[in-house]
Design a protein around this motif. Structure first.
Motif, PDB file in Angstrom:
ATOM      1  N   VAL A 454       0.815  -1.226   0.000  1.00 37.57           N
ATOM      2  CA  VAL A 454       0.000   0.000   0.000  1.00 37.57           C
ATOM      3  C   VAL A 454       0.843   1.267   0.000  1.00 37.57           C
ATOM      4  CG1 VAL A 454      -1.929  -1.151   1.122  1.00 37.57           C
ATOM      5  CG2 VAL A 454      -0.206  -0.047   2.525  1.00 37.57           C
ATOM      6  N   LEU A 455       2.151   1.139   0.219  1.00 31.44           N
ATOM      7  CA  LEU A 455       3.025   2.310   0.190  1.00 31.44           C
ATOM      8  C   LEU A 455       3.391   2.655  -1.248  1.00 31.44           C
ATOM      9  CD1 LEU A 455       5.419   1.421   3.163  1.00 31.44           C
ATOM     10  CD2 LEU A 455       3.790   3.314   3.124  1.00 31.44           C
ATOM     11  N   ALA A 456       3.641   3.943  -1.481  1.00 33.15           N
ATOM     12  CA  ALA A 456       4.114   4.375  -2.786  1.00 33.15           C
ATOM     13  C   ALA A 456       5.492   3.776  -3.051  1.00 33.15           C
ATOM     14  CB  ALA A 456       4.178   5.900  -2.838  1.00 33.15           C
ATOM     15  N   PRO A 457       5.874   3.607  -4.317  1.00 39.49           N
ATOM     16  CA  PRO A 457       7.160   2.958  -4.618  1.00 39.49           C
ATOM     17  C   PRO A 457       8.350   3.551  -3.857  1.00 39.49           C
ATOM     18  CG  PRO A 457       5.880   3.188  -6.621  1.00 39.49           C
ATOM     19  CD  PRO A 457       5.110   3.912  -5.545  1.00 39.49           C
ATOM     20  N   ASP A 458       8.441   4.886  -3.758  1.00 42.72           N
ATOM     21  CA  ASP A 458       9.581   5.501  -3.070  1.00 42.72           C
ATOM     22  C   ASP A 458       9.502   5.356  -1.553  1.00 42.72           C
ATOM     23  OD1 ASP A 458      11.013   6.420  -5.309  1.00 42.72           O
ATOM     24  OD2 ASP A 458       9.659   8.138  -5.507  1.00 42.72           O
ATOM     25  N   GLU A 459       8.336   4.957  -1.034  1.00 41.53           N
ATOM     26  CA  GLU A 459       8.154   4.843   0.417  1.00 41.53           C
ATOM     27  C   GLU A 459       8.332   3.410   0.911  1.00 41.53           C
ATOM     28  OE1 GLU A 459       4.204   6.317   0.747  1.00 41.53           O
ATOM     29  OE2 GLU A 459       4.840   8.407   1.010  1.00 41.53           O
ATOM     30  N   ARG A 460       8.528   2.467   0.003  1.00 37.54           N
ATOM     31  CA  ARG A 460       8.601   1.066   0.411  1.00 37.54           C
ATOM     32  C   ARG A 460       9.901   0.765   1.146  1.00 37.54           C
ATOM     33  NH1 ARG A 460       6.147  -0.844  -5.397  1.00 37.54           N
ATOM     34  NH2 ARG A 460       3.985  -0.213  -4.905  1.00 37.54           N
ATOM     35  N   ILE A 461       9.786  -0.140   2.107  1.00 39.99           N
ATOM     36  CA  ILE A 461      10.930  -0.527   2.932  1.00 39.99           C
ATOM     37  C   ILE A 461      11.699  -1.640   2.226  1.00 39.99           C
ATOM     38  CG2 ILE A 461      11.663  -1.438   5.163  1.00 39.99           C
ATOM     39  CD1 ILE A 461      10.511   1.367   5.304  1.00 39.99           C
ATOM     40  N   HIS A 462      12.959  -1.382   1.958  1.00 40.19           N
ATOM     41  CA  HIS A 462      13.820  -2.333   1.261  1.00 40.19           C
ATOM     42  C   HIS A 462      14.280  -3.453   2.196  1.00 40.19           C
ATOM     43  CE1 HIS A 462      16.711  -3.341  -1.952  1.00 40.19           C
ATOM     44  NE2 HIS A 462      17.629  -3.499  -1.008  1.00 40.19           N
ATOM     45  N   ARG A 463      14.562  -3.086   3.437  1.00 39.50           N
ATOM     46  CA  ARG A 463      15.105  -4.061   4.386  1.00 39.50           C
ATOM     47  C   ARG A 463      14.671  -3.687   5.803  1.00 39.50           C
ATOM     48  NH1 ARG A 463      19.620  -3.635   2.768  1.00 39.50           N
ATOM     49  NH2 ARG A 463      20.631  -2.136   4.146  1.00 39.50           N
ATOM     50  N   VAL A 464      14.381  -4.702   6.626  1.00 38.27           N
ATOM     51  CA  VAL A 464      14.074  -4.500   8.037  1.00 38.27           C
ATOM     52  C   VAL A 464      15.145  -5.187   8.867  1.00 38.27           C
ATOM     53  CG1 VAL A 464      12.506  -5.079   9.926  1.00 38.27           C
ATOM     54  CG2 VAL A 464      11.579  -4.236   7.773  1.00 38.27           C
ATOM     55  N   VAL A 465      15.741  -4.433   9.763  1.00 37.60           N
ATOM     56  CA  VAL A 465      16.704  -4.967  10.714  1.00 37.60           C
ATOM     57  C   VAL A 465      15.996  -5.110  12.060  1.00 37.60           C
ATOM     58  CG1 VAL A 465      18.895  -4.596  11.891  1.00 37.60           C
ATOM     59  CG2 VAL A 465      18.611  -3.837   9.512  1.00 37.60           C
ATOM     60  N   VAL A 466      15.919  -6.325  12.564  1.00 34.62           N
ATOM     61  CA  VAL A 466      15.266  -6.582  13.846  1.00 34.62           C
ATOM     62  C   VAL A 466      16.323  -6.530  14.936  1.00 34.62           C
ATOM     63  CG1 VAL A 466      13.858  -8.172  15.193  1.00 34.62           C
ATOM     64  CG2 VAL A 466      13.536  -8.026  12.708  1.00 34.62           C
ATOM     65  N   ALA A 467      16.171  -5.597  15.866  1.00 30.08           N
ATOM     66  CA  ALA A 467      17.153  -5.427  16.932  1.00 30.08           C
ATOM     67  C   ALA A 467      17.284  -6.702  17.766  1.00 30.08           C
ATOM     68  CB  ALA A 467      16.745  -4.260  17.829  1.00 30.08           C
ATOM     69  N   GLY A 468      18.505  -7.073  18.073  1.00 30.05           N
ATOM     70  CA  GLY A 468      18.713  -8.259  18.891  1.00 30.05           C
ATOM     71  C   GLY A 468      18.221  -8.084  20.299  1.00 30.05           C
ATOM     72  N   THR A 469      18.299  -6.853  20.800  1.00 30.86           N
ATOM     73  CA  THR A 469      17.799  -6.514  22.127  1.00 30.86           C
ATOM     74  C   THR A 469      16.808  -5.370  21.975  1.00 30.86           C
ATOM     75  OG1 THR A 469      19.912  -7.120  23.144  1.00 30.86           O
ATOM     76  CG2 THR A 469      18.420  -5.759  24.460  1.00 30.86           C
ATOM     77  N   PRO A 470      15.600  -5.475  22.525  1.00 31.57           N
ATOM     78  CA  PRO A 470      14.617  -4.393  22.369  1.00 31.57           C
ATOM     79  C   PRO A 470      15.162  -3.052  22.836  1.00 31.57           C
ATOM     80  CG  PRO A 470      13.573  -6.352  23.283  1.00 31.57           C
ATOM     81  CD  PRO A 470      15.048  -6.621  23.273  1.00 31.57           C
ATOM     82  N   PHE A 471      14.731  -1.971  22.170  1.00 34.10           N
ATOM     83  CA  PHE A 471      15.117  -0.628  22.587  1.00 34.10           C
ATOM     84  C   PHE A 471      14.626  -0.400  24.018  1.00 34.10           C
ATOM     85  CE2 PHE A 471      14.216   0.937  17.956  1.00 34.10           C
ATOM     86  CZ  PHE A 471      15.214   0.109  17.478  1.00 34.10           C
ATOM     87  N   SER A 472      15.439   0.253  24.820  1.00 37.58           N
ATOM     88  CA  SER A 472      15.031   0.565  26.195  1.00 37.58           C
ATOM     89  C   SER A 472      15.771   1.811  26.659  1.00 37.58           C
ATOM     90  CB  SER A 472      15.340  -0.599  27.143  1.00 37.58           C
ATOM     91  OG  SER A 472      16.737  -0.747  27.317  1.00 37.58           O
ATOM     92  N   ILE A 473      15.302   2.353  27.770  1.00 41.87           N
ATOM     93  CA  ILE A 473      16.013   3.471  28.392  1.00 41.87           C
ATOM     94  C   ILE A 473      17.372   2.990  28.880  1.00 41.87           C
ATOM     95  CG2 ILE A 473      15.975   5.117  30.305  1.00 41.87           C
ATOM     96  CD1 ILE A 473      12.921   5.098  30.120  1.00 41.87           C
ATOM     97  N   GLY A 474      17.377   1.772  29.437  1.00 43.25           N
ATOM     98  CA  GLY A 474      18.606   1.222  30.005  1.00 43.25           C
ATOM     99  C   GLY A 474      19.730   1.064  29.001  1.00 43.25           C
ATOM    100  N   ASN A 475      19.416   0.668  27.756  1.00 42.87           N
ATOM    101  CA  ASN A 475      20.494   0.504  26.771  1.00 42.87           C
ATOM    102  C   ASN A 475      20.727   1.759  25.940  1.00 42.87           C
ATOM    103  OD1 ASN A 475      18.485   0.473  24.742  1.00 42.87           O
ATOM    104  ND2 ASN A 475      18.488  -1.752  24.572  1.00 42.87           N
ATOM    105  N   GLY A 476      20.059   2.855  26.321  1.00 39.69           N
ATOM    106  CA  GLY A 476      20.320   4.146  25.699  1.00 39.69           C
ATOM    107  C   GLY A 476      19.656   4.374  24.364  1.00 39.69           C
TER     108      GLY A 476
END
Length: 507
Positions: A454-476
């Protein structure tokens, strides 16, 4: 000064029958607000006896507690300026006192009580409050431009900037919120974000001014205590409500419950409304709570502006952050960037910031350049599109606003946070924080495919990187208000962001 809410709460005892409850994981005291007021007066007397005078500064570096509240109210009473420091972001050492001109620093950190007599254990406040022979000083009258506290930015980049907050800006915010939501007897407002964030202290002031209960907790204790204390209002950042949504959905599925019933099990059975702001909220999350008998209202504001707009009962529009509050004006520049003017500005410059920062943000008379892109509709509702800094210009000249793309990916129950980058000016790469461990890469890939359709061609995501550790306040990787730190996330995942390849990659 006679109509100042701040002057009223420091000069007039609150109505009896309303309480401040401390609700940690191990429980806590419940104190009538009349006693909170009296105890703060005794603490003010002892602060004077320690040699503090109007205009002097004290710091508070501690988790939410009764002593925090007493110190803050005592400082207001005797004209002492507070500086609230977020635990984990600042260290209680003599250098901190010297940097911010503090006469004393009260802290719950173990470093207190050492060789420097200016470092005081916050537990000492109980001794000050227990001095029944202390005669409270006459309350200091605060004019609208008086500074009562130094607040600090959430620090998404670099050192937190320090900003003196005016009484007029606090008064106008309290008055506008009361007009919209009419808090009063029967209400119990649940506060769990740090009191070092000035807007969290507003609800203590509101309780004293308008006669309602307030419960003070912590992020860690929130889910465990809400059902027990049965608040009527819960204030939280979008990240908190996203977590609550997942909890409710899981509880409903596991117990065969209607989501509305699962919501009551989490929040208690007295919720009047939920309040969110400080970061963008997803449309899916807002619709979920509204559909399950938990009305939620999003607003907009910055440390530099206080609250600017708010959806509220009788005036709420999906997708917007609400109508502009009395005393505030929203100006949209030719580039679509939002600026804010106020009858009572928070301030006209930073007190502590790198050279040039004040001039970059503040214009004449305290006008604040927010850096956000937005527009006002024909009925005066403000819509925020994203950050001007986060507009990506591709090599073909196409401008891409990343926030709607990030929100589309965050609509997946498998994704808690999402930040989009463009490493080569040719294609977009998203770094996502998974909602559970281990991450479900297959489900994330399926959602990515749906989003790209549903995204326009220029808005499409080429690659998704899944963080090994979830974002948190503790890891900055998150600020104290649970906003992603883009620079830090890019630095941590730079190799994956700039590598070749498509699809989903789990670190």
């Amino acid at each position: 000064m006679t109509d100042s809410i701040i002057n009223r709460i420091v000069g007039t005892p609150p109505a009896p029958g309303h309480h401040l409850r401390i609700a940690g994981l191990g429980g806590g005291p419940t104190v009538e607000l009349t006693e909170v007021y009296a105890a703060a007066g005794r603490v003010a007397a002892r602060l004077r006896r320690l040699g503090l005078k109007p205009g002097d500064r004290i710091g508070i570096l501690a988790a939410n507690c009764l002593e925090w509240v007493l110190l803050d109210l005592a400082a207001l009473r005797c004209g002492v300026v507070t500086a609230g420091f977020e635990p984990g972001k600042f260290a209680p050492d003599p250098a901190l006192l010297d940097r911010y001109g503090l006469a004393l620093l009260f802290t719950d950190r173990p470093e207190a009580g050492g060789a420097d007599p200016r470092l005081r254990p916050i537990g000492e406040v109980n001794t000050l409050a227990a001095d029944t022979g202390a005669v409270p000083p006459e309350p200091v009258g605060h004019p609208p431009d008086a500074i009562t506290t130094i607040k600090f930015t959430s620090g998404s980049t670099g050192e937190p900037k320090g900003l003196g907050a005016s009484v007029g800006s606090i008064d106008s915010s309290l008055r506008a919120v009361q007009q919209m939501f009419t808090h009063g007897p029967g209400d119990d407002i649940f506060v769990f974000l740090p009191l070092s964030l000035l807007q969290q202290r507003y609800w203590i002031y509101s309780a004293l001014a308008y006669g309602h209960d307030v419960t003070l907790s912590s992020y860690e204790a929130a889910f465990a205590t809400m059902r027990r204390v049965r608040p009527t209002v819960v204030m939280g950042v979008p990240g908190f409500f996203e977590a609550a949504k997942r909890h409710i959905e899981s509880e409903a599925e596991r117990g065969g419950l209607d989501p509305a019933e699962a919501g009551r099990r989490l929040f208690g059975d007295r919720i009047r409304y939920l309040w969110t702001g400080s970061a963008p909220a997803s449309a899916a999350m807002l619709r979920f709570f509204d559909a399950n008998e938990l009305p939620i209202y999003e607003g907009y504001g910055l440390n530099e502006t206080c609250i600017v707009t708010k959806n509220h009962p009788g005036a709420s529009r999906e997708g917007s952050v609400g109508r502009v509050l009395p005393g505030k004006r929203v100006l949209i520049g030719p580039d679509g960037v939002v600026s804010i003017a106020a009858d009572h500005p928070v301030n006209v410059r930073y007190e502590y910031a790198a050279p040039g920062e004040s001039e970059r943000v503040f214009g004449p008379g305290g006008l604040v350049r927010t850096g956000d892109l937005g527009y006002l509709d024909e009925d005066g509702y403000l819509f925020i599109l994203g950050r001007a800094d986060d507009v990506i210009v591709l090599d073909n000249g196409k401008k891409v606003i990343v926030r709607p793309i990030e929100e589309r990916l965050r609509a997946s129950p498998e994704i808690e946070q999402c930040v989009v980058f463009c490493p080569t000016q040719t294609h977009l790469v998203a770094v996502v924080s998974p909602a559970r461990q281990p991450a479900d890469a297959e489900a994330i890939a399926a959602h990515l495919a749906e989003a790209n359709e549903v995204l326009a061609p220029d808005e499409r995501i080429h690659r998704v990187v899944v963080a090994g550790t979830p974002f948190s306040i503790g890891n900055g990787l998150l600020t104290s208000q649970y906003k992603p730190r883009r620079k830090e996330i890019f630095n941590m995942y730079q190799s994956e962001i700039t590598s070749i390849g498509e699809g989903v990659h789990v670190r």
